[in-house]
Write a protein that holds these residues in place. Structure first.
Motif, PDB file in Angstrom:
ATOM      1  N   ASP A  41       0.832  -1.201   0.000  1.00 11.92           N
ATOM      2  CA  ASP A  41       0.000   0.000   0.000  1.00 11.92           C
ATOM      3  C   ASP A  41       0.874   1.261   0.000  1.00 11.92           C
ATOM      4  OD1 ASP A  41      -1.972   1.889   0.281  1.00 11.92           O
ATOM      5  OD2 ASP A  41      -2.712   1.158   2.212  1.00 11.92           O
ATOM      6  N   ARG A  42       1.054   1.840  -1.191  1.00 16.87           N
ATOM      7  CA  ARG A  42       1.808   3.098  -1.372  1.00 16.87           C
ATOM      8  C   ARG A  42       3.169   3.055  -0.671  1.00 16.87           C
ATOM      9  NH1 ARG A  42      -0.453   6.967  -3.940  1.00 16.87           N
ATOM     10  NH2 ARG A  42       0.950   8.541  -3.051  1.00 16.87           N
ATOM     11  N   THR A  65       7.030   3.292  -0.140  1.00 16.50           N
ATOM     12  CA  THR A  65       8.032   4.216  -0.673  1.00 16.50           C
ATOM     13  C   THR A  65       9.340   4.039   0.087  1.00 16.50           C
ATOM     14  OG1 THR A  65       6.375   5.861  -1.327  1.00 16.50           O
ATOM     15  CG2 THR A  65       8.619   6.654  -1.007  1.00 16.50           C
ATOM     16  N   PRO A 114      13.670   8.871  -4.518  1.00 16.63           N
ATOM     17  CA  PRO A 114      12.875   7.659  -4.296  1.00 16.63           C
ATOM     18  C   PRO A 114      13.396   6.465  -5.106  1.00 16.63           C
ATOM     19  CG  PRO A 114      11.666   9.185  -5.695  1.00 16.63           C
ATOM     20  CD  PRO A 114      12.908   9.897  -5.261  1.00 16.63           C
ATOM     21  N   ASP A 150       8.728   4.276  -5.439  1.00 14.02           N
ATOM     22  CA  ASP A 150       7.909   5.485  -5.370  1.00 14.02           C
ATOM     23  C   ASP A 150       6.415   5.133  -5.323  1.00 14.02           C
ATOM     24  OD1 ASP A 150       6.935   8.043  -5.491  1.00 14.02           O
ATOM     25  OD2 ASP A 150       7.697   8.497  -7.487  1.00 14.02           O
ATOM     26  N   ALA A 151       5.868   5.076  -4.101  1.00 15.30           N
ATOM     27  CA  ALA A 151       4.421   4.923  -3.883  1.00 15.30           C
ATOM     28  C   ALA A 151       3.831   3.755  -4.665  1.00 15.30           C
ATOM     29  CB  ALA A 151       3.700   6.222  -4.239  1.00 15.30           C
ATOM     30  N   THR A 198       1.724   0.452  -5.173  1.00 14.73           N
ATOM     31  CA  THR A 198       0.557  -0.247  -4.621  1.00 14.73           C
ATOM     32  C   THR A 198       0.248  -1.447  -5.501  1.00 14.73           C
ATOM     33  OG1 THR A 198      -0.412   1.740  -3.635  1.00 14.73           O
ATOM     34  CG2 THR A 198      -1.906  -0.073  -4.118  1.00 14.73           C
ATOM     35  N   SER A 244       7.809   5.290   3.850  1.00 14.70           N
ATOM     36  CA  SER A 244       6.389   5.475   4.107  1.00 14.70           C
ATOM     37  C   SER A 244       5.627   4.346   3.430  1.00 14.70           C
ATOM     38  CB  SER A 244       5.900   6.837   3.599  1.00 14.70           C
ATOM     39  OG  SER A 244       6.053   6.922   2.187  1.00 14.70           O
ATOM     40  N   GLY A 245       4.352   4.230   3.761  1.00 12.26           N
ATOM     41  CA  GLY A 245       3.536   3.160   3.216  1.00 12.26           C
ATOM     42  C   GLY A 245       3.556   1.934   4.106  1.00 12.26           C
ATOM     43  N   GLN A 281       8.936   3.137 -10.050  1.00 14.01           N
ATOM     44  CA  GLN A 281       7.480   3.106 -10.133  1.00 14.01           C
ATOM     45  C   GLN A 281       6.991   1.794 -10.742  1.00 14.01           C
ATOM     46  OE1 GLN A 281       6.539   6.693 -12.380  1.00 14.01           O
ATOM     47  NE2 GLN A 281       6.304   7.852 -10.478  1.00 14.01           N
TER      48      GLN A 281
END
Length: 311
Positions: free
Chosen positions: A5-6, A8, A15, A18-19, A21, A55-56, A213
């Motif tokens: 989930d997102r 990072t 990054p 990068d985010a 999901t 994060s995430g 990504q």
């Protein structure tokens, strides 16, 4: 089973992942594929917290991995790497039994599990149990490395370029072994590769990474037929696309009545195997068998039609 989930990861303000999901379904193989520096290994290592996310969150069966102590999390997740990472001073049995020993399994249970896995990998326990890694071939070492990762019956198996050091023939056999064993055990596997051929051969789903990504996530057929970006199209390759599509079609799906000369191919082989056999031997059709009994044939005309190839 796995929800990413997102997630990072940032290094020095840049990054690496990068985010991202995505969801990995239970009992499937997902291959994360991309070029060097795309973030695929970093993404894999954040699942078992060998890399901590900036994060995430990652959730396994609904439980956040951030709520589990890292060493306990890793005992629940198998991990196999390129070059196998075996302990050179331990024999095969001790290598495979390493995590069950940490989990305080009884010795007889560990021995039974070692023998079960060696048998599953077509390595006779009495012959291989007491050998040391230096006495094994590269392919055998890799099998033992995967067996060790599966020994404690983990919820999940992570694999980072596990076959990259093997020569092409042994690599293809190791891939077949992994697919067969995954089907037998119902394991959930996330595997990192730089090789789109390997991703298509092994994956139920393929996740393509570029510049940190996730640029496409779908079935191999989706990735081949409908690349989402020019980068994905380059990874698939325009010239190779018909052959990659043929590799996804089992012979059992297109077999027709009739005979053909020469050695038979198994029904679970692919149209790509049949095309190779036709071109190598000059035949216009190949016989197809299931469990030793002939069930029909596949013609070169059918293969070309499915691939959109000219005669």
């Amino acid at each position: 089973m796995i929800e990413i989930d997102r997630i990072t990861k940032i290094y020095n303000g840049v990054p690496a992942v990068d985010a991202v999901t995505m969801t990995v379904e239970s009992g499937t193989i997902t291959v994360i594929v991309g070029t060097s520096g795309s973030g695929k290994t970093t993404l894999l290592r954040m699942i078992n917290r060998l890399e901590e996310p900036t994060s995430g969150e990652v959730r396994i069966n609904g439980e956040s991995t951030l709520e589990i102590k890292p060493h306990l999390l890793r005992r629940r997740i198998g991990y196999a790497i390129q070059g196998h990472g075996l302990f050179p001073h331990h024999n095969v049995a001790r290598n495979i039994g390493a995590v069950p020993t940490l989990l305080n399994w009884p010795k007889d249970k560990i021995r039974a599990r070692v023998d079960e896995l060696l048998t599953l990998f077509s390595m006779e326990p009495a012959e291989f149990r007491d050998r040391f890694p230096a006495e094994l071939s590269g392919g055998q070492q890799q099998r033992v490395g995967v067996a060790r990762a599966l020994a404690s019956r983990p919820d999940l198996l992570l694999m980072d370029e596990p076959f990259g050091a093997l020569d092409p023939i042994i690599r293809a056999r190791a891939q077949d072994d992994l697919r067969r064993i995954q089907r037998a055990l119902g394991s959930t596997i996330v595997l990192v590769s730089h090789d789109m051929e390997e991703a298509i051969r092994l994956g139920d789903r393929v996740a393509v990474m570029d510049g940190g990504q996730l640029v496409q996530h779908g079935t191999p057929a989706d990735i081949i037929a409908n690349p989402a970006t020019p980068f994905v199209a380059d990874m698939v390759g325009d010239m190779e696309r018909p052959l990659r599509l043929l590799s996804l079609v089992p012979l059992a799906e297109v077999v027709e009545d009739g005979g053909a000369p020469g050695a038979a191919l198994p029904a679970d082989g692919s149209l790509r195997d049949a095309l190779s056999a036709c071109l190598w031997t000059g035949r216009t059709a190949v016989p197809v068998e299931r469990e030793g009994a002939l069930i029909g044939r596949v013609t070169l005309e059918t293969i070309r039609a499915r691939a959109g190839l000219r005669a």
